[in-house]
Each structure stands twice: as C-alpha cells, then as structure tokens.
Design a protein around this motif. Sequence first.
Motif, PDB file in Angstrom:
ATOM      1  N   ALA A 139      35.389  49.492  33.674  1.00 45.29           N
ATOM      2  CA  ALA A 139      36.384  48.576  33.411  1.00 45.29           C
ATOM      3  C   ALA A 139      36.514  48.651  31.766  1.00 45.29           C
ATOM      4  O   ALA A 139      37.483  48.567  31.189  1.00 45.29           O
ATOM      5  CB  ALA A 139      36.201  47.226  34.173  1.00 45.29           C
ATOM      6  N   ALA A 140      35.325  48.525  31.139  1.00 49.25           N
ATOM      7  CA  ALA A 140      34.998  48.444  29.727  1.00 49.25           C
ATOM      8  C   ALA A 140      35.851  49.748  29.096  1.00 49.25           C
ATOM      9  O   ALA A 140      36.474  49.493  28.101  1.00 49.25           O
ATOM     10  CB  ALA A 140      33.774  48.094  29.419  1.00 49.25           C
ATOM     11  N   LEU A 150      46.605  46.648  29.094  1.00 46.94           N
ATOM     12  CA  LEU A 150      46.132  46.315  30.182  1.00 46.94           C
ATOM     13  C   LEU A 150      46.362  44.534  30.386  1.00 46.94           C
ATOM     14  O   LEU A 150      46.358  43.943  31.565  1.00 46.94           O
ATOM     15  CB  LEU A 150      44.660  46.559  30.253  1.00 46.94           C
ATOM     16  CG  LEU A 150      44.340  48.051  30.496  1.00 46.94           C
ATOM     17  CD1 LEU A 150      42.897  48.236  30.474  1.00 46.94           C
ATOM     18  CD2 LEU A 150      45.037  48.782  31.479  1.00 46.94           C
ATOM     19  N   ALA A 151      46.310  43.785  29.126  1.00 49.63           N
ATOM     20  CA  ALA A 151      46.233  42.321  29.478  1.00 49.63           C
ATOM     21  C   ALA A 151      47.247  41.844  30.246  1.00 49.63           C
ATOM     22  O   ALA A 151      47.175  40.993  31.052  1.00 49.63           O
ATOM     23  CB  ALA A 151      46.002  41.747  27.818  1.00 49.63           C
ATOM     24  N   PRO A 152      48.639  42.398  29.733  1.00 51.13           N
ATOM     25  CA  PRO A 152      49.670  41.795  30.579  1.00 51.13           C
ATOM     26  C   PRO A 152      49.700  42.296  32.204  1.00 51.13           C
ATOM     27  O   PRO A 152      50.450  41.680  32.733  1.00 51.13           O
ATOM     28  CB  PRO A 152      51.054  42.316  29.911  1.00 51.13           C
ATOM     29  CG  PRO A 152      50.492  42.722  28.620  1.00 51.13           C
ATOM     30  CD  PRO A 152      48.902  43.210  28.707  1.00 51.13           C
ATOM     31  N   ARG A 153      49.135  43.276  32.353  1.00 46.78           N
ATOM     32  CA  ARG A 153      49.011  43.626  33.724  1.00 46.78           C
ATOM     33  C   ARG A 153      47.982  43.044  34.649  1.00 46.78           C
ATOM     34  O   ARG A 153      47.631  43.379  35.723  1.00 46.78           O
ATOM     35  CB  ARG A 153      48.921  45.361  33.642  1.00 46.78           C
ATOM     36  CG  ARG A 153      49.998  46.149  33.255  1.00 46.78           C
ATOM     37  CD  ARG A 153      49.616  47.530  33.058  1.00 46.78           C
ATOM     38  NE  ARG A 153      49.484  48.071  34.256  1.00 46.78           N
ATOM     39  CZ  ARG A 153      48.711  49.122  34.586  1.00 46.78           C
ATOM     40  NH1 ARG A 153      48.307  50.026  33.152  1.00 46.78           N
ATOM     41  NH2 ARG A 153      48.459  49.667  35.532  1.00 46.78           N
ATOM     42  N   PRO A 156      42.381  41.718  32.715  1.00 40.62           N
ATOM     43  CA  PRO A 156      41.282  40.810  32.470  1.00 40.62           C
ATOM     44  C   PRO A 156      40.910  39.744  33.613  1.00 40.62           C
ATOM     45  O   PRO A 156      39.947  39.308  33.853  1.00 40.62           O
ATOM     46  CB  PRO A 156      42.019  39.620  31.217  1.00 40.62           C
ATOM     47  CG  PRO A 156      42.822  40.701  30.629  1.00 40.62           C
ATOM     48  CD  PRO A 156      43.438  41.677  31.748  1.00 40.62           C
ATOM     49  N   TRP A 157      41.939  39.265  34.423  1.00 40.56           N
ATOM     50  CA  TRP A 157      41.564  38.502  35.542  1.00 40.56           C
ATOM     51  C   TRP A 157      40.965  39.379  36.531  1.00 40.56           C
ATOM     52  O   TRP A 157      40.227  38.667  37.224  1.00 40.56           O
ATOM     53  CB  TRP A 157      43.002  38.278  36.236  1.00 40.56           C
ATOM     54  CG  TRP A 157      43.785  37.317  35.136  1.00 40.56           C
ATOM     55  CD1 TRP A 157      44.826  37.598  34.091  1.00 40.56           C
ATOM     56  CD2 TRP A 157      43.772  35.482  35.223  1.00 40.56           C
ATOM     57  NE1 TRP A 157      45.198  36.544  33.614  1.00 40.56           N
ATOM     58  CE2 TRP A 157      44.709  35.289  33.884  1.00 40.56           C
ATOM     59  CE3 TRP A 157      43.213  34.630  35.936  1.00 40.56           C
ATOM     60  CZ2 TRP A 157      44.989  34.025  33.747  1.00 40.56           C
ATOM     61  CZ3 TRP A 157      43.302  33.525  35.486  1.00 40.56           C
ATOM     62  CH2 TRP A 157      44.420  33.148  34.529  1.00 40.56           C
ATOM     63  N   THR A 212      40.832  34.022  43.982  1.00 38.39           N
ATOM     64  CA  THR A 212      41.804  33.392  43.353  1.00 38.39           C
ATOM     65  C   THR A 212      42.154  34.329  42.207  1.00 38.39           C
ATOM     66  O   THR A 212      43.314  34.635  41.739  1.00 38.39           O
ATOM     67  CB  THR A 212      41.506  32.107  42.984  1.00 38.39           C
ATOM     68  OG1 THR A 212      41.400  31.168  43.923  1.00 38.39           O
ATOM     69  CG2 THR A 212      42.520  31.232  42.256  1.00 38.39           C
ATOM     70  N   LEU A 213      41.098  34.634  41.459  1.00 40.69           N
ATOM     71  CA  LEU A 213      41.405  35.524  40.228  1.00 40.69           C
ATOM     72  C   LEU A 213      41.852  36.775  40.572  1.00 40.69           C
ATOM     73  O   LEU A 213      42.835  37.584  39.738  1.00 40.69           O
ATOM     74  CB  LEU A 213      39.983  35.713  39.528  1.00 40.69           C
ATOM     75  CG  LEU A 213      39.382  34.343  38.828  1.00 40.69           C
ATOM     76  CD1 LEU A 213      37.944  34.654  38.355  1.00 40.69           C
ATOM     77  CD2 LEU A 213      40.299  34.049  37.591  1.00 40.69           C
TER      78      LEU A 213
END
Length: 225
Positions: A139-140, A150-153, A156-157, A212-213
Amino acid sequence: MHAAALDAPLPSYRPWIGAGLVLLAYSLAGNWLVLPGYRRFLEGGGSAGHGASDLALIWGATRTILWMLSFHLGALFLAYGALAAQGPAVRRFRRLFVAGGALWLALWAIPHLPGPYTALFAGVGTVILLLTVAAFLGAASHARRDAGVLAPRGEPWLIAAMFFFALATWDVCGLGSVGRILRPADELRAASQDLVVTQATKLLVELALAWTLLAVAILRRSRAA
C-alpha cells in the motif's frame, strides 16, 4: 471479442443481494427466534422432550441449521451479487469464488476438527503476520507511485481499515495463547476468563471499526469513479 464481452448485458445481481440481506436478517433474528429453543434442546440432553412430535423436531432442526449457516450464506450471496454487478469481465473469477466459498462453507460446517491446534495457530499466525507486513508495504509503494490520486478514491480509509483488521487478527491469536481457549481443561483457563471476555470485546470493536472504514473507502472510491 473482448470488447463484445464487456458490452454484454449485466447479469441480474439484485436477487442475490436481496437473498443475502434476508439471510443476514435471519442470522440476527435467530438469536431470539431460534437460539432459545436450541438451548432448551441442549439442556434436555439432545432430545426434543416428552410430547414433541417428529415433525416438530425436524422443523426445529431445520430452522437451527439454517440459522447457523445464515450469516455465511448471506455473506456469500452478497459477495456474489457484488461480483455479478461487475459484469462478464469477472465471470471466471466469480465462478472460482463461488467454488472456493462453497468448499470453505463445507469445511466450516464440520463440527470437530483434529487437534491440538497450537501449532496451527502459531504457523498461520506467522503467515498472517508476514502477509500483513506485505500488504502495508504494498500500500505504501502504491501510494508513493500515485501520490495525489489515491486520496479521493478512498485508499487512506482502506489503509486505516487494514490497521484495525490487523489488530483484530492479533487479538484472535491472543485468545488462543494468553486466553487459553485451546486448553479448556487447563487450570489457568478459568483464571483467564475475564481476559477472554475483555479480549473478545476489543476484537468486536476492532472489527466494527475496520468494516466501517472499509465501507467508507468503498463509498469514496465509487463516488470518485
């Protein structure tokens, strides 16, 4: 030919989703509709009691078996429905998934497996630890390569969900080692009962946070698509 397959009509997925939701609802309702009768059956030494007809025994056994399998079958149906919604592109994976899922459910239904399980817990726990490290490193690496995309997709969650899944995995192993669930006749088993309850509670919370995440990650990815 590949393009024609992608343009083919999507298989109907809604019936599978609906059936999965019904089974999951039954898995919850069974705690009030089925479990009390099953407990009375066990307290009676595995007999239906005086005056109970064979039909009543068959009906109770059928409801109990369906309840015990309801969550697993419901999850399988939901997963199949989600895969069916992706269309012909994942047809081969969908078939392999159903075959693998059905095989595991058949193995899961076996009430007793040969033991002891200490070596199994230690061996599989070590493999899971290595896979956990590989998943986070992967993932890193993926995040460094596609930084800012990736953040908007929801990635991170997803990583946060992986963290809580990792903690839950460790707590399961803790139930087998420190919790002594693998040695029920051990004198230390009774002394560790409070620890087992505490560990199981933490495990439940970690799984709730992880799912949940993961749900948030999937929703963000679908909105960004």
